[in-house]
Scaffold this motif. Structure first.
Motif, PDB file in Angstrom:
ATOM      1  N   ALA A   1       1.028  -1.106   0.250  1.00 39.59           N
ATOM      2  CA  ALA A   1       0.009   0.277   0.002  1.00 39.59           C
ATOM      3  C   ALA A   1       0.814   1.316   0.135  1.00 39.59           C
ATOM      4  CB  ALA A   1      -1.250  -0.065   1.357  1.00 39.59           C
ATOM      5  N   ALA A   2       2.279   1.429   0.898  1.00 42.66           N
ATOM      6  CA  ALA A   2       2.540   2.064   0.719  1.00 42.66           C
ATOM      7  C   ALA A   2       3.468   2.627  -0.390  1.00 42.66           C
ATOM      8  CB  ALA A   2       4.034   2.427   1.862  1.00 42.66           C
ATOM      9  N   PHE A   3       3.766   1.430  -1.752  1.00 41.31           N
ATOM     10  CA  PHE A   3       4.514   1.873  -2.231  1.00 41.31           C
ATOM     11  C   PHE A   3       4.091   1.347  -3.609  1.00 41.31           C
ATOM     12  CE2 PHE A   3       7.401   0.479   0.786  1.00 41.31           C
ATOM     13  CZ  PHE A   3       8.834   1.655   0.758  1.00 41.31           C
ATOM     14  N   GLU A   4       2.864   0.677  -3.682  1.00 39.84           N
ATOM     15  CA  GLU A   4       1.963   0.322  -4.882  1.00 39.84           C
ATOM     16  C   GLU A   4       0.840   1.384  -5.203  1.00 39.84           C
ATOM     17  OE1 GLU A   4       0.159   0.055  -7.742  1.00 39.84           O
ATOM     18  OE2 GLU A   4       1.565  -1.005  -8.498  1.00 39.84           O
ATOM     19  N   PRO A   5       0.500   1.758  -6.018  1.00 41.55           N
ATOM     20  CA  PRO A   5      -0.491   2.983  -5.882  1.00 41.55           C
ATOM     21  C   PRO A   5      -1.708   2.631  -6.795  1.00 41.55           C
ATOM     22  CG  PRO A   5       0.582   4.027  -7.693  1.00 41.55           C
ATOM     23  CD  PRO A   5       1.513   3.138  -6.551  1.00 41.55           C
ATOM     24  N   ARG A   6      -1.396   1.173  -7.037  1.00 43.04           N
ATOM     25  CA  ARG A   6      -3.000   1.105  -7.254  1.00 43.04           C
ATOM     26  C   ARG A   6      -3.513   0.052  -6.326  1.00 43.04           C
ATOM     27  NH1 ARG A   6      -0.590  -2.232 -13.052  1.00 43.04           N
ATOM     28  NH2 ARG A   6       1.057  -2.331 -11.210  1.00 43.04           N
ATOM     29  N   ILE A   7      -3.234   0.174  -4.741  1.00 43.57           N
ATOM     30  CA  ILE A   7      -3.600  -0.942  -4.072  1.00 43.57           C
ATOM     31  C   ILE A   7      -4.149   0.413  -2.982  1.00 43.57           C
ATOM     32  CG2 ILE A   7      -3.534  -1.490  -1.444  1.00 43.57           C
ATOM     33  CD1 ILE A   7      -2.130  -3.352  -3.371  1.00 43.57           C
ATOM     34  N   THR A   8      -5.125   0.445  -2.922  1.00 36.28           N
ATOM     35  CA  THR A   8      -6.508   1.609  -2.130  1.00 36.28           C
ATOM     36  C   THR A   8      -6.940   1.235  -1.351  1.00 36.28           C
ATOM     37  OG1 THR A   8      -8.174   0.391  -3.439  1.00 36.28           O
ATOM     38  CG2 THR A   8      -7.682   2.064  -4.767  1.00 36.28           C
TER      39      THR A   8
END
Lengths: 353, 353
Positions: free
Chosen positions: A230-237
């Motif tokens: 979640a910190a590094f992958e912007p597609r995680i919401t």
């Protein structure tokens, strides 16, 4: 009994609730408990349980009973998994049982669920692997990535997947670096989120998933992976971390020897000292505060592996949009209050993702 | 501990596997086991468990989490049921807990399953009641009637219903004479099949069920009811009897006192001698040979209530189209090998009905 360190007792006590919520019946677990004649026998007995259900699956399939056959194959695969998940003494046997677990669960899911897909994703010269399932009756479901921990694998999650599927969410249970069949080639690494990104790249463009809503949910070290993702992958919401460590190495001494040996093995072998240093590098220092999406931390106050304050409360407080469900009487992964967070956690994600 | 006859120990030992397959988590059962302070406290503790889950259900519902709320309400209702299923000391309390169980399960199923219907059927000046559920994605599913035993009720079956629903079958779990809410007005009777016929009359003409294929499946005394129904009700096209007695009264002496007291109470109160005579009238003598449809008998060789040969083998042999699944190590209702007959039994019925 050839078990000088008392590993059988530790394993039986710490694994029971976990095995049950993942689909092993108590009666089978009891019979196994009574039969295990020592630590070397641990995987024999689980292997026998798995083979028993594979034999039944063959009979059910011959009768045309697809649902029963599928359930029995999944059950066999889960049994094979528990036979090797804490065992480190025999690499060839570990590999064999891992492959049998992977094959049985995949064969079972294929029978149970016409929408099941095994997704192989090229990653750094090797691959990571996901089991993708989509709910019936929903054209573009949101997606939840289920991330296992140190000695866990995607094969442990078919029951958990149902908590999401029944709520209209798709699931992708994955083996990343250091996990299950992928762990044969790729060891544990800090930046697990890179394998998550590789999986999302492969899914990109599919019109049978709502890829604007992707959650990451992880258990134990998988909780750490979920927060990193979640910190590094912007597609995680949205993110759910069940009993993830702030720093894996911090509590090394309080772990039972059985778990220390397993963690050392998963961390690349070598001495416990080396492993512990590696484990310390797996930390949320400087990471948690970067998570700008809603995050649910689930923790057990009686966790024998990780301290509730130093890991659970600390993580929840560091997450800008963190929420904490602390079960003061709960064990590691809160397998003893499963009804209060497995389904409700899925609902929480659906609300927040 | 106020428990001179040792009922708590008997109940805990004989009920555990049964409670688990019906949806109680082992961790909850363990906590209850540690708390129960005597037989009078048995229903207190189950009531507390049920109320705990009702409280959670309210919270989940306030958050809009319908699936979690529904599951928690069903779980509460199952807990209320187990709180009173073996208790005979207090009729008012029995009635209160029965009503709470009925209400909680119905409220839960309503949340989980938009197709759920409570069916009330006029019967001899009173009524019998069924919980009807239909599988998703099947326009005219075949129907399975689920028949409880002496101290069981339709509220015990939501998990079992899922084994049929997932295979495309509809289920109607019923309370007939002597059972649950219906038992307030109507006592146990030989000819339970008349209440089954009344239910089928009410369903007649529905176009959302395939009424040319109707199976009856029963557990314990419900197995006897299922076989009687198949013998006398021509609309029944297949039958499954799990640990049904040939004659209920035959093994009276081998039952633990707790069960004898409960059975006597269910059989209309009065002395054990009277009850035993009534129980002897519940027999398959002259009945089993009339069943002209396929019939599956499931039995446990270690059943503490009913002898495997005198009831299981005898019944299977007397049924013209009988098949026997004998689990030599299995207990009453074979709750300790559940994965080998709950789902597969549903598949067997689907093949033969």
């Amino acid at each position: 009994m050839a078990d000088p360190r008392g590993d059988v007792g530790v394993a039986l006590a710490t694994m029971r609730a976990r095995c049950l919520i993942r689909g092993i019946d108590l009666a089978d677990y009891q019979r196994l408990s009574e039969k295990v004649a020592g630590w070397d026998d641990w995987w024999n007995q689980w292997t026998a349980m798995g083979e028993h259900y594979l034999g039944l699956a063959d009979r059910y399939q011959a009768a045309g009973w697809q649902t029963s056959a599928g359930a029995a194959r999944v059950r066999a695969g889960v049994a094979f998994h528990f036979g090797k998940s804490l065992a480190v003494q025999d690499d060839a046997r570990y590999r064999d049982l891992t492959v049998r677990s992977v094959d049985a669960v995949a064969a079972g899911l294929r029978l149970l669920d016409p929408a099941f897909e095994r997704i192989e994703v090229p990653f750094e010269g090797h691959k990571v692997v996901g089991n993708l399932r989509r709910p019936r009756g929903t054209a573009r479901p949101p997606l939840v990535l289920l991330l296992p921990g140190t000695e866990s694998v995607k094969e442990e999650f078919p029951k958990w997947e149902e908590d999401f599927l029944s709520r209209g969410m798709a699931t992708l249970s994955m083996d990343g670096p250091g996990q299950g069949e992928v762990g044969f080639e790729l060891g544990i690494r800090l930046d697990y989120e890179r394998s998550v990104s590789a999986v999302l790249d492969v899914l990109d463009g599919r019109d049978d998933l709502d890829l604007t809503r992707i959650a990451a949910a992880g258990v134990s070290l998988g909780g750490y992976y979920a927060i990193r993702s979640a910190a590094f992958e912007p597609r995680i919401t949205a993110v759910l971390a069940n009993c993830g460590p702030w720093t894996l190495g911090e509590e090394w001494e309080r772990m039972p020897p059985l778990y220390r040996a397993k963690y050392a093995w998963n961390l690349g072998g070598g001495s416990e000292k080396t492993a512990r240093e590696r484990a310390k590098s797996l930390t949320l220092d400087g990471v948690a505060e970067r998570v700008d999406v809603p995050a649910l931390v689930i923790f057990g106050g009686k966790d024998v592996l990780l301290d509730g304050d130093r890991h659970g409360r600390r993580t929840a407080q560091a997450l800008p949009k963190g929420e904490l469900w602390m079960f003061e009487q709960g064990n590691h992964a809160v397998t003893d209050f499963a009804a209060e967070h497995l389904g409700p956690g899925a609902d929480w994600l659906l609300t927040h993702m």
